[in-house]
Design a protein around this motif. Structure first.
Motif, PDB file in Angstrom:
ATOM      1  N   TYR A 243       0.842  -1.194   0.000  1.00  0.00           N
ATOM      2  CA  TYR A 243       0.000   0.000   0.000  1.00  0.00           C
ATOM      3  C   TYR A 243       0.875   1.240   0.000  1.00  0.00           C
ATOM      4  CZ  TYR A 243      -4.306  -2.605   0.785  1.00  0.00           C
ATOM      5  OH  TYR A 243      -5.389  -3.442   0.627  1.00  0.00           O
ATOM      6  N   VAL A 244       0.287   2.339  -0.455  1.00  0.00           N
ATOM      7  CA  VAL A 244       1.002   3.607  -0.485  1.00  0.00           C
ATOM      8  C   VAL A 244       0.449   4.521   0.598  1.00  0.00           C
ATOM      9  CG1 VAL A 244      -0.532   4.610  -2.247  1.00  0.00           C
ATOM     10  CG2 VAL A 244       1.773   5.527  -1.940  1.00  0.00           C
ATOM     11  N   TYR A 245       1.346   5.232   1.274  1.00  0.00           N
ATOM     12  CA  TYR A 245       0.969   6.197   2.301  1.00  0.00           C
ATOM     13  C   TYR A 245       1.261   7.595   1.767  1.00  0.00           C
ATOM     14  CZ  TYR A 245       1.092   8.944   6.608  1.00  0.00           C
ATOM     15  OH  TYR A 245       0.873   9.904   7.575  1.00  0.00           O
ATOM     16  N   ASP A 246       0.257   8.432   1.752  1.00  0.00           N
ATOM     17  CA  ASP A 246       0.387   9.807   1.261  1.00  0.00           C
ATOM     18  C   ASP A 246       1.094  10.647   2.324  1.00  0.00           C
ATOM     19  OD1 ASP A 246       0.167  12.328   0.223  1.00  0.00           O
ATOM     20  OD2 ASP A 246      -2.027  12.402   0.270  1.00  0.00           O
ATOM     21  N   PHE A 247       2.352  10.997   2.055  1.00  0.00           N
ATOM     22  CA  PHE A 247       3.146  11.755   3.012  1.00  0.00           C
ATOM     23  C   PHE A 247       2.499  13.099   3.341  1.00  0.00           C
ATOM     24  CE2 PHE A 247       7.000  14.666   3.446  1.00  0.00           C
ATOM     25  CZ  PHE A 247       7.172  14.394   4.788  1.00  0.00           C
ATOM     26  N   ALA A 248       1.746  13.667   2.405  1.00  0.00           N
ATOM     27  CA  ALA A 248       1.134  14.973   2.631  1.00  0.00           C
ATOM     28  C   ALA A 248       0.083  14.945   3.746  1.00  0.00           C
ATOM     29  CB  ALA A 248       0.509  15.490   1.332  1.00  0.00           C
ATOM     30  N   ARG A 249      -0.422  13.760   4.088  1.00  0.00           N
ATOM     31  CA  ARG A 249      -1.417  13.674   5.157  1.00  0.00           C
ATOM     32  C   ARG A 249      -0.766  13.631   6.542  1.00  0.00           C
ATOM     33  NH1 ARG A 249      -4.531   8.093   4.450  1.00  0.00           N
ATOM     34  NH2 ARG A 249      -5.337   8.590   6.507  1.00  0.00           N
ATOM     35  N   ASN A 250       0.540  13.501   6.587  1.00  0.00           N
ATOM     36  CA  ASN A 250       1.256  13.404   7.862  1.00  0.00           C
ATOM     37  C   ASN A 250       1.281  14.767   8.555  1.00  0.00           C
ATOM     38  OD1 ASN A 250       4.042  13.061   9.567  1.00  0.00           O
ATOM     39  ND2 ASN A 250       3.082  11.082   9.143  1.00  0.00           N
ATOM     40  N   GLU A 251       0.898  14.788   9.812  1.00  0.00           N
ATOM     41  CA  GLU A 251       0.840  16.038  10.572  1.00  0.00           C
ATOM     42  C   GLU A 251       1.885  16.017  11.681  1.00  0.00           C
ATOM     43  OE1 GLU A 251      -3.074  16.816  11.927  1.00  0.00           O
ATOM     44  OE2 GLU A 251      -3.972  16.771   9.906  1.00  0.00           O
ATOM     45  N   VAL A 252       2.755  17.036  11.672  1.00  0.00           N
ATOM     46  CA  VAL A 252       3.850  17.115  12.634  1.00  0.00           C
ATOM     47  C   VAL A 252       3.654  18.355  13.496  1.00  0.00           C
ATOM     48  CG1 VAL A 252       6.342  17.406  12.888  1.00  0.00           C
ATOM     49  CG2 VAL A 252       5.437  15.903  11.118  1.00  0.00           C
ATOM     50  N   PRO A 253       3.764  18.246  14.805  1.00  0.00           N
ATOM     51  CA  PRO A 253       3.603  19.415  15.675  1.00  0.00           C
ATOM     52  C   PRO A 253       4.554  20.548  15.293  1.00  0.00           C
ATOM     53  CG  PRO A 253       3.640  17.407  16.979  1.00  0.00           C
ATOM     54  CD  PRO A 253       3.998  17.010  15.576  1.00  0.00           C
ATOM     55  N   GLY A 254       4.027  21.774  15.306  1.00  0.00           N
ATOM     56  CA  GLY A 254       4.843  22.945  15.044  1.00  0.00           C
ATOM     57  C   GLY A 254       5.153  23.198  13.586  1.00  0.00           C
ATOM     58  N   GLN A 255       4.673  22.341  12.706  1.00  0.00           N
ATOM     59  CA  GLN A 255       4.981  22.468  11.289  1.00  0.00           C
ATOM     60  C   GLN A 255       3.963  23.374  10.598  1.00  0.00           C
ATOM     61  OE1 GLN A 255       4.388  18.975   8.615  1.00  0.00           O
ATOM     62  NE2 GLN A 255       6.599  19.116   8.298  1.00  0.00           N
ATOM     63  N   THR A 256       4.440  24.262   9.727  1.00  0.00           N
ATOM     64  CA  THR A 256       3.547  25.126   8.976  1.00  0.00           C
ATOM     65  C   THR A 256       3.036  24.393   7.740  1.00  0.00           C
ATOM     66  OG1 THR A 256       5.316  26.052   7.603  1.00  0.00           O
ATOM     67  CG2 THR A 256       4.885  27.128   9.730  1.00  0.00           C
ATOM     68  N   GLU A 257       1.974  24.913   7.161  1.00  0.00           N
ATOM     69  CA  GLU A 257       1.444  24.335   5.924  1.00  0.00           C
ATOM     70  C   GLU A 257       2.474  24.396   4.806  1.00  0.00           C
ATOM     71  OE1 GLU A 257      -1.337  22.626   4.940  1.00  0.00           O
ATOM     72  OE2 GLU A 257      -1.491  22.417   7.108  1.00  0.00           O
ATOM     73  N   ARG A 258       3.315  25.408   4.846  1.00  0.00           N
ATOM     74  CA  ARG A 258       4.352  25.562   3.808  1.00  0.00           C
ATOM     75  C   ARG A 258       5.353  24.418   3.847  1.00  0.00           C
ATOM     76  NH1 ARG A 258       8.983  29.162   3.894  1.00  0.00           N
ATOM     77  NH2 ARG A 258       9.681  29.648   1.775  1.00  0.00           N
ATOM     78  N   GLU A 259       5.618  23.908   5.044  1.00  0.00           N
ATOM     79  CA  GLU A 259       6.590  22.821   5.173  1.00  0.00           C
ATOM     80  C   GLU A 259       5.948  21.448   4.972  1.00  0.00           C
ATOM     81  OE1 GLU A 259       9.539  20.875   8.537  1.00  0.00           O
ATOM     82  OE2 GLU A 259       8.987  22.993   8.769  1.00  0.00           O
ATOM     83  N   ARG A 260       4.652  21.365   5.065  1.00  0.00           N
ATOM     84  CA  ARG A 260       3.969  20.082   4.919  1.00  0.00           C
ATOM     85  C   ARG A 260       4.367  19.421   3.589  1.00  0.00           C
ATOM     86  NH1 ARG A 260      -0.918  17.562   6.648  1.00  0.00           N
ATOM     87  NH2 ARG A 260      -1.462  19.357   7.923  1.00  0.00           N
ATOM     88  N   ALA A 261       4.678  18.148   3.661  1.00  0.00           N
ATOM     89  CA  ALA A 261       5.062  17.350   2.489  1.00  0.00           C
ATOM     90  C   ALA A 261       6.414  17.747   1.917  1.00  0.00           C
ATOM     91  CB  ALA A 261       3.996  17.383   1.405  1.00  0.00           C
ATOM     92  N   TYR A 262       7.193  18.546   2.673  1.00  0.00           N
ATOM     93  CA  TYR A 262       8.548  18.858   2.211  1.00  0.00           C
ATOM     94  C   TYR A 262       9.428  17.630   2.391  1.00  0.00           C
ATOM     95  CZ  TYR A 262      13.221  20.951   2.077  1.00  0.00           C
ATOM     96  OH  TYR A 262      14.542  21.247   1.784  1.00  0.00           O
ATOM     97  N   TRP A 263      10.060  17.223   1.327  1.00  0.00           N
ATOM     98  CA  TRP A 263      11.003  16.093   1.340  1.00  0.00           C
ATOM     99  C   TRP A 263      12.050  16.352   0.273  1.00  0.00           C
ATOM    100  CZ3 TRP A 263      12.437  12.564  -2.450  1.00  0.00           C
ATOM    101  CH2 TRP A 263      13.141  11.432  -2.023  1.00  0.00           C
ATOM    102  N   ARG A 264      13.290  16.203   0.637  1.00  0.00           N
ATOM    103  CA  ARG A 264      14.361  16.476  -0.312  1.00  0.00           C
ATOM    104  C   ARG A 264      15.444  15.413  -0.188  1.00  0.00           C
ATOM    105  NH1 ARG A 264      16.506  21.342  -2.885  1.00  0.00           N
ATOM    106  NH2 ARG A 264      14.954  22.605  -1.801  1.00  0.00           N
TER     107      ARG A 264
END
Length: 413
Positions: A243-264
């Motif tokens: 199965y695939v997990y949508d990383f964008a649905r992951n919620e991290v404390p203190g994280q802004t919407e701008r950083e959501r789904a940031y992966w490099r």
């Protein structure tokens, strides 16, 4: 989220054995996950912080190439409490399955199945060691358990023009992976979005039973590359258990919407440099100052950073920069740069758009622009780096994006 009384037993295996050829010369003397980052961290600190912040605190780091620097960092920094059964343990290639190194990421797990046998976990996180992101792995585990999956793969959309560098997923509406393509030449786009593809982040959670079954089967499979993405995930996909997990649905404390789904993926010189320059921007996408989900490391007891001299033309200043403890800016000017511990920038010198690793010394009147300078390099008085591209190309490594890279302890004449 699962409550404490119902949480399954989990361990994490962090894959840190790659050579890191695309980061040369920064990997000339160290493994890629041990490359310094952000003025005091190592790249591996990111994945380990994500795990321990989520209370995943039984972690083995599978190492191989040039691992001394990485092993020392883990020993000095990641000392978790044994009283609670917590640990971060480096595990080098031990030739448990014959006189050979790890043949690939799947073989690294296969050669260390004794760890799973000893710990007897319900589920195993298998994460890469060299990516930049914030993630709560427990949320991915909850999704994995809800789906009854054998393996769950974290994924993000990427531009189709860049997708050939990743494992690409075709998934059904229920999240089941229908097909998995490892670095395809003609990557299939996402439904309804012809410009993007769904890419694996290289982070997986397995049931321990499925992981053991698949790496054992793969070890006997003719023609296998012994790779997690290239061999194991397609094999589980064919059985209908991926199965695939949508990383964008992951919620991290203190994280802004701008950083959501940031992966490099910072496995190339230009990607590393771009991620570093983001840190010195006014509003970095990846924020190291999020204390609700901190990126952890351990610092040597250096004195505070110091800025001295206040004369016209000889003023110690750092503007839009990150400066670590122990650094001294002595009459030089630093702009949009990262100074690691014990860096010294001497009078009348200029450092711009650059990353200086530990104990780099910039001589009087020297100029450093658009560069990455590894540890213990002494830049002579009046020396110029990043000023004349023709001269730089004769002396140093130049990235595809034009960044000048100087290796550890290189002698500059």
């Amino acid at each position: 989220m699962l409550g404490p009384s119902t949480r399954p037993h989990i361990i994490a295996m962090v894959l840190a054995g790659g050579e890191g050829k695309r980061l040369y010369p920064l990997t000339r003397d160290r493994a890629k996950p041990a490359v310094p980052f952000a003025a005091g961290y190592r790249i591996i600190d990111v994945v380990l912080s994500n795990l321990v912040n989520a209370y995943v605190r039984r972690i083995v780091v599978l190492t191989q190439y040039k691992s001394h620097s990485l092993d020392r960092h883990l020993a000095q920094t990641w000392r978790l409490s044994p009283l609670l059964g917590s640990y971060v343990a480096p595990v080098p290639a031990q030739m448990r399955r014959g006189r050979r190194w790890f043949l690939g990421s799947a073989d690294a797990v296969y050669q260390n199945l004794n760890i799973i046998g000893d710990e007897r976990p319900d589920h195993v996180f298998v994460f890469g060691a060299d990516h930049l992101y914030r993630m709560d792995p427990r949320q991915m585990l909850d999704y994995h358990i809800d789906k009854g999956a054998d393996v769950t793969v974290a994924a993000i959309p990427v531009a189709r023009s860049e997708a050939s560098a990743f494992g690409i997923i075709e998934a059904g509406s229920d999240g089941r992976i229908l097909r998995f393509h490892e670095k395809p030449e003609d990557p299939p786009p996402m439904p309804g979005d012809p410009q993007r593809c769904l890419a694996s982040m290289g982070n997986y959670v397995f049931t321990s039973e499925a992981l053991v079954r698949e790496v054992v089967a793969d070890a006997d499979r003719p023609g296998s590359r012994r790779d997690m993405g290239g061999d194991i995930i397609p094999a589980v996909t064919a059985k209908g258990g991926a199965y695939v997990y949508d990383f964008a649905r992951n919620e991290v404390p203190g994280q802004t919407e701008r950083e959501r789904a940031y992966w490099r993926d910072i496995g190339t010189l230009d990607a590393y440099y771009e991620a570093s320059m983001d840190l010195v921007s006014l509003h970095p996408v990846f924020n190291f100052y999020n204390m609700e989900w901190p990126i952890l490391t351990w610092y040597f007891p250096d004195p505070p950073a110091k800025f001295v001299h206040d004369l016209e033309g000889r003023r110690g200043v750092a503007i839009n920069s990150v400066v670590a403890n122990g650094a001294v800016v002595s009459g030089g000017v630093v702009r949009r740069s990262i100074l690691s511990p014990r860096v010294r920038v001497n009078s009348y010198s200029e450092v711009t758009d650059s990353v200086l690793f530990d104990e780099v010394s910039v001589g009087r009147g020297a100029v450093v622009r658009n560069a990455i300078v590894d540890k213990l390099v002494e830049i002579p008085e009046g020396y110029e780096i990043g000023v004349d591209p023709v001269t730089d190309a004769k002396r140093f490594t130049i990235s595809e994006g034009g960044v000048v890279v100087i290796g550890k302890k290189d002698q500059l004449a």
